[in-house]
Design an enzyme around this catalytic site. Structure first.
Site, PDB file in Angstrom:
ATOM      1  N   ASP A  55     -20.075   6.356  43.142  1.00 27.72           N
ATOM      2  CA  ASP A  55     -18.717   6.107  43.620  1.00 27.72           C
ATOM      3  C   ASP A  55     -18.682   5.845  45.127  1.00 27.72           C
ATOM      4  O   ASP A  55     -17.895   5.021  45.596  1.00 27.72           O
ATOM      5  CB  ASP A  55     -17.828   7.313  43.274  1.00 27.72           C
ATOM      6  CG  ASP A  55     -17.627   7.429  41.768  1.00 27.72           C
ATOM      7  OD1 ASP A  55     -17.375   6.389  41.129  1.00 27.72           O
ATOM      8  OD2 ASP A  55     -17.745   8.536  41.224  1.00 27.72           O
ATOM      9  N   HIS A  60     -17.829   1.960  49.566  1.00 21.55           N
ATOM     10  CA  HIS A  60     -18.364   1.101  50.638  1.00 21.55           C
ATOM     11  C   HIS A  60     -18.127  -0.375  50.296  1.00 21.55           C
ATOM     12  O   HIS A  60     -17.665  -1.149  51.143  1.00 21.55           O
ATOM     13  CB  HIS A  60     -19.855   1.397  50.832  1.00 21.55           C
ATOM     14  CG  HIS A  60     -20.592   0.325  51.570  1.00 21.55           C
ATOM     15  ND1 HIS A  60     -20.397   0.084  52.913  1.00 21.55           N
ATOM     16  CD2 HIS A  60     -21.477  -0.603  51.147  1.00 21.55           C
ATOM     17  CE1 HIS A  60     -21.140  -0.943  53.290  1.00 21.55           C
ATOM     18  NE2 HIS A  60     -21.814  -1.374  52.237  1.00 21.55           N
ATOM     19  N   LYS A 157       1.551  26.322  56.408  1.00 23.99           N
ATOM     20  CA  LYS A 157       0.194  26.237  56.949  1.00 23.99           C
ATOM     21  C   LYS A 157      -0.731  25.881  55.792  1.00 23.99           C
ATOM     22  O   LYS A 157      -0.513  26.314  54.650  1.00 23.99           O
ATOM     23  CB  LYS A 157      -0.209  27.555  57.586  1.00 23.99           C
ATOM     24  CG  LYS A 157       0.477  27.786  58.920  1.00 23.99           C
ATOM     25  CD  LYS A 157      -0.186  28.914  59.665  1.00 23.99           C
ATOM     26  CE  LYS A 157       0.241  28.923  61.112  1.00 23.99           C
ATOM     27  NZ  LYS A 157      -0.590  29.819  61.909  1.00 23.99           N
ATOM     28  N   PHE A 174      -8.214  15.876  42.252  1.00 25.19           N
ATOM     29  CA  PHE A 174      -8.571  16.638  41.050  1.00 25.19           C
ATOM     30  C   PHE A 174      -9.051  18.039  41.460  1.00 25.19           C
ATOM     31  O   PHE A 174      -8.623  19.043  40.903  1.00 25.19           O
ATOM     32  CB  PHE A 174      -9.650  15.850  40.316  1.00 25.19           C
ATOM     33  CG  PHE A 174     -10.286  16.538  39.150  1.00 25.19           C
ATOM     34  CD1 PHE A 174      -9.626  16.643  37.946  1.00 25.19           C
ATOM     35  CD2 PHE A 174     -11.566  17.055  39.261  1.00 25.19           C
ATOM     36  CE1 PHE A 174     -10.229  17.253  36.863  1.00 25.19           C
ATOM     37  CE2 PHE A 174     -12.182  17.680  38.188  1.00 25.19           C
ATOM     38  CZ  PHE A 174     -11.510  17.774  36.978  1.00 25.19           C
TER      39      PHE A 174
HETATM   40  N1  LIG Z   1     -13.580  18.891  47.240  1.00 24.08           N
HETATM   41  C1  LIG Z   1     -13.707  17.646  46.802  1.00 24.08           C
HETATM   42  O1  LIG Z   1     -13.623  17.340  45.612  1.00 24.08           O
HETATM   43  C2  LIG Z   1     -13.934  16.567  47.797  1.00 24.08           C
HETATM   44  C3  LIG Z   1     -14.086  16.831  49.151  1.00 24.08           C
HETATM   45  C4  LIG Z   1     -14.275  15.765  50.007  1.00 24.08           C
HETATM   46  C5  LIG Z   1     -14.302  14.460  49.504  1.00 24.08           C
HETATM   47  N2  LIG Z   1     -14.160  14.253  48.179  1.00 24.08           N
HETATM   48  C6  LIG Z   1     -14.145  12.910  47.587  1.00 24.08           C
HETATM   49  O2  LIG Z   1     -15.253  12.177  47.930  1.00 24.08           O
HETATM   50  C7  LIG Z   1     -14.840  10.821  48.026  1.00 24.08           C
HETATM   51  C8  LIG Z   1     -15.917  10.037  48.689  1.00 24.08           C
HETATM   52  O3  LIG Z   1     -16.903   9.897  47.690  1.00 24.08           O
HETATM   53  P1  LIG Z   1     -18.446   9.795  48.052  1.00 24.08           P
HETATM   54  O4  LIG Z   1     -19.184   9.537  46.770  1.00 24.08           O
HETATM   55  O5  LIG Z   1     -18.643   8.896  49.220  1.00 24.08           O
HETATM   56  O6  LIG Z   1     -18.708  11.238  48.588  1.00 24.08           O
HETATM   57  P2  LIG Z   1     -19.521  12.412  47.900  1.00 24.08           P
HETATM   58  O7  LIG Z   1     -20.900  11.951  47.640  1.00 24.08           O
HETATM   59  O8  LIG Z   1     -19.321  13.659  48.714  1.00 24.08           O
HETATM   60  O9  LIG Z   1     -18.733  12.494  46.518  1.00 24.08           O
HETATM   61  C9  LIG Z   1     -17.752  13.340  46.108  1.00 24.08           C
HETATM   62  C10 LIG Z   1     -17.619  13.233  44.601  1.00 24.08           C
HETATM   63  O10 LIG Z   1     -16.426  12.530  44.287  1.00 24.08           O
HETATM   64  C11 LIG Z   1     -16.716  11.587  43.240  1.00 24.08           C
HETATM   65  N3  LIG Z   1     -15.716  10.534  43.312  1.00 24.08           N
HETATM   66  C12 LIG Z   1     -15.464   9.661  44.317  1.00 24.08           C
HETATM   67  N4  LIG Z   1     -14.448   8.844  43.984  1.00 24.08           N
HETATM   68  C13 LIG Z   1     -14.058   9.204  42.730  1.00 24.08           C
HETATM   69  C14 LIG Z   1     -13.025   8.763  41.849  1.00 24.08           C
HETATM   70  N5  LIG Z   1     -12.168   7.808  42.187  1.00 24.08           N
HETATM   71  N6  LIG Z   1     -12.901   9.383  40.648  1.00 24.08           N
HETATM   72  C15 LIG Z   1     -13.728  10.380  40.289  1.00 24.08           C
HETATM   73  N7  LIG Z   1     -14.696  10.862  41.082  1.00 24.08           N
HETATM   74  C16 LIG Z   1     -14.856  10.291  42.303  1.00 24.08           C
HETATM   75  C17 LIG Z   1     -18.125  11.147  43.518  1.00 24.08           C
HETATM   76  O11 LIG Z   1     -18.727  10.613  42.359  1.00 24.08           O
HETATM   77  C18 LIG Z   1     -18.759  12.470  43.922  1.00 24.08           C
HETATM   78  O12 LIG Z   1     -19.171  13.212  42.795  1.00 24.08           O
HETATM   79  C19 LIG Z   1     -13.539  10.918  48.755  1.00 24.08           C
HETATM   80  O13 LIG Z   1     -12.729   9.789  48.585  1.00 24.08           O
HETATM   81  C20 LIG Z   1     -12.953  12.157  48.104  1.00 24.08           C
HETATM   82  O14 LIG Z   1     -12.163  11.821  46.982  1.00 24.08           O
HETATM   83  C21 LIG Z   1     -13.990  15.280  47.309  1.00 24.08           C
HETATM   84  N1  LIG Z   2     -25.960  -1.044  50.744  1.00 29.25           N
HETATM   85  C1  LIG Z   2     -25.275  -0.165  51.507  1.00 29.25           C
HETATM   86  N2  LIG Z   2     -24.803  -0.538  52.696  1.00 29.25           N
HETATM   87  C2  LIG Z   2     -24.127   0.329  53.467  1.00 29.25           C
HETATM   88  N3  LIG Z   2     -23.863   1.588  53.126  1.00 29.25           N
HETATM   89  C3  LIG Z   2     -24.306   2.000  51.951  1.00 29.25           C
HETATM   90  C4  LIG Z   2     -25.034   1.164  51.074  1.00 29.25           C
HETATM   91  N4  LIG Z   2     -25.329   1.870  49.960  1.00 29.25           N
HETATM   92  C5  LIG Z   2     -24.816   3.088  50.135  1.00 29.25           C
HETATM   93  N5  LIG Z   2     -24.201   3.172  51.336  1.00 29.25           N
HETATM   94  C6  LIG Z   2     -23.523   4.344  51.871  1.00 29.25           C
HETATM   95  O1  LIG Z   2     -23.998   5.497  51.233  1.00 29.25           O
HETATM   96  C7  LIG Z   2     -22.886   6.273  50.737  1.00 29.25           C
HETATM   97  C8  LIG Z   2     -23.087   6.597  49.282  1.00 29.25           C
HETATM   98  O2  LIG Z   2     -23.958   7.626  49.267  1.00 29.25           O
HETATM   99  P1  LIG Z   2     -23.943   8.776  48.198  1.00 29.25           P
HETATM  100  O3  LIG Z   2     -25.265   9.449  48.317  1.00 29.25           O
HETATM  101  O4  LIG Z   2     -22.684   9.569  48.291  1.00 29.25           O
HETATM  102  O5  LIG Z   2     -24.031   7.923  46.853  1.00 29.25           O
HETATM  103  P2  LIG Z   2     -23.022   7.567  45.761  1.00 29.25           P
HETATM  104  O6  LIG Z   2     -23.067   6.084  45.633  1.00 29.25           O
HETATM  105  O7  LIG Z   2     -21.672   8.170  45.986  1.00 29.25           O
HETATM  106  O8  LIG Z   2     -23.671   8.240  44.561  1.00 29.25           O
HETATM  107  P3  LIG Z   2     -23.471   9.764  44.104  1.00 29.25           P
HETATM  108  O9  LIG Z   2     -22.647   9.642  42.861  1.00 29.25           O
HETATM  109  O10 LIG Z   2     -24.859  10.198  43.842  1.00 29.25           O
HETATM  110  O11 LIG Z   2     -22.792  10.517  45.210  1.00 29.25           O
HETATM  111  C9  LIG Z   2     -21.647   5.462  50.873  1.00 29.25           C
HETATM  112  O12 LIG Z   2     -20.743   6.212  51.633  1.00 29.25           O
HETATM  113  C10 LIG Z   2     -22.067   4.214  51.611  1.00 29.25           C
HETATM  114  O13 LIG Z   2     -21.457   4.167  52.877  1.00 29.25           O
END
Ligand SMILES: NC(=O)c1ccc[n+]([C@@H]2O[C@H](COP(=O)([O-])OP(=O)(O)OC[C@H]3O[C@@H](n4cnc5c(N)ncnc54)[C@H](O)[C@@H]3O)[C@@H](O)[C@H]2O)c1
Ligand SMILES: Nc1ncnc2c1ncn2[C@@H]1O[C@H](COP(=O)(O)OP(=O)(O)OP(=O)(O)O)[C@@H](O)[C@H]1O
Length: 282
Positions: A55, A60, A157, A174
């Site tokens: 995701d 990105h 707060k 969620f």
């Molecule tokens: N406590 C929390 O749940 C928490 C805290 C900070 C950020 N986030 C989420 O992380 C997102 C960024 O994702 P990331 O992958 O770069 O960071 P990350 O790797 O920290 O991922 C957080 C988790 O959120 C899941 N996720 C992201 N978008 C989703 C969606 N639309 N529906 C279901 N699951 C989703 C990802 O698969 C991952 O398991 C933010 O937009 C925010 O929603 C969650």
């Molecule tokens: N080809 C790319 N160019 C620039 N940024 C990238 C690229 N691929 C991944 N990234 C960066 O890495 C992050 C994704 O890393 P992350 O380890 O959270 O993987 P993910 O795709 O969310 O998979 P996971 O479900 O394992 O979290 C994104 O925030 C993105 O900015």
């Protein structure tokens, strides 16, 4: 002119990088050109952005594809892959469907956020999942007032307040106890996380409403999709409206959202008291 497909591969995940080379080869065999280092400018010349990652990688890719309205298609090389459409094993079939132009498009509403700082400075950004307004690390809690369409509703707060889209409802919202919203619902959800207050219900508003938050005390950091940061000092006002530009997600099958929810979250469809467990207890 050859049809071009942008390919965005998770930077650090070996399996994604290995598959990327094979998928690019398959695309070329099908007569398509692959753009493997896409920029916002080069993506505008592509039909589709194929994402090999989770995701976060799709979020990105959304930064690249949103301005020109190029649809994003994810093959999940991440953990959850809620926004992805296929698993790695399906890659050859995905390429076939791309070659046959056999995909549909889901238009996902985004949020446009504006911060007006106490000195009058204005900052703008957008989000596909959510705008998270979090307390700055230097403060224990953030004191805020929230409102809708110019009417203040409550003050408390809190650690974080989320302005989420339907797409983001399965993400941070969620975890914060907000509702799951089907993706075709246009609207925004305001979800307080760890509010020190009696009234902390999530609010759901329609696509013509504006969500508002005033930072009364403390300092806030706004995070758009956990990626783009906006500071908001005490006295700032943060507003969110329906985004001008949606993000387009390409779809290969018409699995209903309820199916995706059950599969991705491995929901206990038959409940936790399945017969085998009952037998053990009796
Ligand atoms: N406590 C929390 O749940 C928490 C805290 C900070 C950020 N986030 C989420 O992380 C997102 C960024 O994702 P990331 O992958 O770069 O960071 P990350 O790797 O920290 O991922 C957080 C988790 O959120 C899941 N996720 C992201 N978008 C989703 C969606 N639309 N529906 C279901 N699951 C989703 C990802 O698969 C991952 O398991 C933010 O937009 C925010 O929603 C969650
Ligand atoms: N080809 C790319 N160019 C620039 N940024 C990238 C690229 N691929 C991944 N990234 C960066 O890495 C992050 C994704 O890393 P992350 O380890 O959270 O993987 P993910 O795709 O969310 O998979 P996971 O479900 O394992 O979290 C994104 O925030 C993105 O900015």
């Amino acid at each position: 002119m050859a049809r071009r497909i942008a390919v965005v591969t998770h930077r650090k995940r070996g399996a994604a990088a290995e598959s990327s080379a094979k998928i690019v080869h398959l695309l070329e065999e099908a007569g398509l050109e692959a753009e493997t280092h896409p920029t916002r400018k080069s993506v505008a010349e592509c039909e589709l952005i194929l994402v090999l990652g989770g995701d976060g990688t799709i979020l990105h890719a959304a930064e690249l594809g949103r301005p020109a309205g190029v649809p994003i298609l994810g093959i999940n090389y991440g953990h959850v892959g809620f926004l992805s459409e296929a698993d790695p094993v399906d890659a050859p079939q995905v390429v076939r469907q791309i070659a046959e132009r056999s995909w549909g498009v889901d238009s996902r509403m985004t949020i446009d956020v504006t911060i007006v700082c106490p000195d009058g400075k204005v900052k703008r950004d957008w989000a596909l999942n959510e705008v998270a307004i979090e307390k700055d690390a230097d403060f224990r809690m953030l004191e805020v007032s929230i409102g809708v369409d110019g009417r203040e509703i409550s003050a408390f707060k809190v650690d974080t307040v989320l302005f989420s889209t339907a797409t983001g409802s399965t993400a941070y919202n969620f975890s914060g106890g907000g509702p799951i919203v089907w993706p075709d619902v246009e609207g925004m959800v305001l979800t307080p996380v760890a509010a020190h207050a009696l009234f902390t219900r999530p609010l759901v508003v329609g696509p013509h409403s504006q969500l508002e938050l005033r930072v009364l005390d403390g300092a806030a950091r706004g995070w758009c999709d956990g990626r783009r940061e906006l500071n908001a000092a005490a006295g700032s006002t943060i507003t969110a409206v329906k985004g001008e530009h949606p993000v387009l997600l390409a779809r290969l099958n018409d699995t209903p959202f309820s199916g995706r929810l059950v599969t991705k979250f491995r929901l206990p469809v038959r409940g936790w008291r399945d017969p085998a467990q009952e037998g053990v207890r009796d």
